[in-house]
Design a protein around this motif. Structure first.
Motif, PDB file in Angstrom:
ATOM      1  N   GLY A 105      15.026  26.645  13.942  1.00 61.04           N
ATOM      2  CA  GLY A 105      15.435  27.760  14.805  1.00 61.04           C
ATOM      3  C   GLY A 105      14.456  28.922  14.720  1.00 61.04           C
ATOM      4  N   GLU A 107      10.774  21.853  14.162  1.00 63.70           N
ATOM      5  CA  GLU A 107      11.491  22.403  15.328  1.00 63.70           C
ATOM      6  C   GLU A 107      10.886  21.777  16.581  1.00 63.70           C
ATOM      7  N   LEU A 116      11.365  22.986  19.809  1.00 67.16           N
ATOM      8  CA  LEU A 116      11.069  23.933  20.895  1.00 67.16           C
ATOM      9  C   LEU A 116       9.804  24.739  20.604  1.00 67.16           C
ATOM     10  N   ARG A 173       9.974  28.516  19.824  1.00 69.44           N
ATOM     11  CA  ARG A 173      10.449  28.828  18.461  1.00 69.44           C
ATOM     12  C   ARG A 173       9.360  28.521  17.440  1.00 69.44           C
ATOM     13  N   LEU A 207       8.203  18.675  16.237  1.00 71.47           N
ATOM     14  CA  LEU A 207       8.512  17.252  16.383  1.00 71.47           C
ATOM     15  C   LEU A 207      10.017  17.049  16.311  1.00 71.47           C
ATOM     16  N   SER A 258      13.420  15.761  14.787  1.00 73.77           N
ATOM     17  CA  SER A 258      13.831  15.668  13.380  1.00 73.77           C
ATOM     18  C   SER A 258      13.954  14.233  12.856  1.00 73.77           C
ATOM     19  N   CYS A 289      23.117  24.303  10.113  1.00 74.65           N
ATOM     20  CA  CYS A 289      23.754  24.497  11.423  1.00 74.65           C
ATOM     21  C   CYS A 289      23.092  23.680  12.526  1.00 74.65           C
ATOM     22  N   THR A 348      20.854  32.165   7.238  1.00 71.51           N
ATOM     23  CA  THR A 348      20.054  32.312   8.465  1.00 71.51           C
ATOM     24  C   THR A 348      20.710  33.405   9.325  1.00 71.51           C
ATOM     25  N   PHE A 402      21.578  33.046  12.236  1.00 72.55           N
ATOM     26  CA  PHE A 402      22.651  32.324  12.923  1.00 72.55           C
ATOM     27  C   PHE A 402      23.947  32.394  12.107  1.00 72.55           C
TER      28      PHE A 402
END
Ligand SMILES: C[S@@+](CC[C@H](N)C(=O)[O-])C[C@H]1O[C@@H](n2cnc3c(N)ncnc32)[C@H](O)[C@@H]1O
Length: 204
Positions: free
Chosen positions: A42, A63, A65, A68, A89, A91, A111, A182, A184
């Motif tokens: 994230g 990650e 994205l 990010r 890449l 997970s 999470c 985090t 989050f």
């Protein structure tokens, strides 16, 4: 569109020379410090704090994205961290195909997407196949730390771990060791919701 193969890595980003060959951890950081992986990092707040706190360990954040990835790399660079890199890449691929047996010291899964609908449960990361790959990739004595904001995914994970049988479940009292929340998690708890955690070890 530029593929990852054509794209130049941003500073602190790690791109394997060969995405289809097993990756020797030494080739990531150029040293043999213990390796910790943050799957689905994230915004990277956990990895960055851990890398600052443990200069004697290496942290690889994974990650998918790109936005990010770039953000986490920027933070790592701003903090001058040479023990933190980011890999863009998927997970499961990282754990199943990239890392050799007995190569990871600790894996953090914090999470992850809970895929709440029954027809999407097959997309959850925690499945028997993933656990078998994780068990192989961890070093003996290596740990798996899991947190989720989703009570049903937590139950699912406990059951999957029990079915798999090979990991030892460890206690994880609050403040047992340094383990930053985090952003989050902080945001979630501020809304009065609970984040559950579980910790496992691959036997020596
Ligand atoms: C809900 S967020 C949690 C982020 C972070 N771990 C935290 O606790 O703040 C899940 C993150 O995992 C990433 N992600 C989800 N599935 C992934 C996959 N299969 N491979 C790599 N990253 C993934 C998402 O892009 C997102 O950034």
């Amino acid at each position: 569109m530029t593929s990852d193969k054509q794209r130049q890595p941003v500073p602190c980003e790690f791109m394997p020379d060969d995405y289809f060959a097993r990756l020797e951890p030494h080739s990531i950081f150029g040293n043999d410090k213990p390796l910790e992986i943050d799957l689905g990092c994230g915004d990277g707040s956990f990895t960055i704090a851990m890398a600052q706190h443990h200069p004697d360990r290496n942290f690889l954040a994974v990650e998918r994205l790109l936005g990010r990835v770039k953000k986490v790399c920027r933070k790592a660079q701003q903090h001058g961290l040479d023990n933190c890199k980011v890999l863009r890449l998927e997970s499961t691929y990282v754990i199943e195909w990239l890392f050799p047996e007995n190569s990871i010291d600790r894996l953090h899964l914090l999470c992850p997407d809970p895929w709440p609908k029954a027809r999407h449960h097959k997309n959850r990361l925690i499945q028997q196949g993933f656990l078998a790959s994780l068990f192989k990739a961890l070093k003996p004595g290596g740990e798996f730390c899991f947190k989720t904001d989703h009570p049903e995914y937590f139950e699912w994970t406990l059951e999957e771990m029990e079915t798999f049988q090979k990991f030892d479940k460890l206690d994880w009292p609050e403040d047992a060791f340094y383990y930053p929340k985090t952003d989050f998690q902080i945001q979630w708890e501020a809304e009065g919701k609970v984040v559950e955690r579980a910790r496992y070890r691959k036997p020596e």
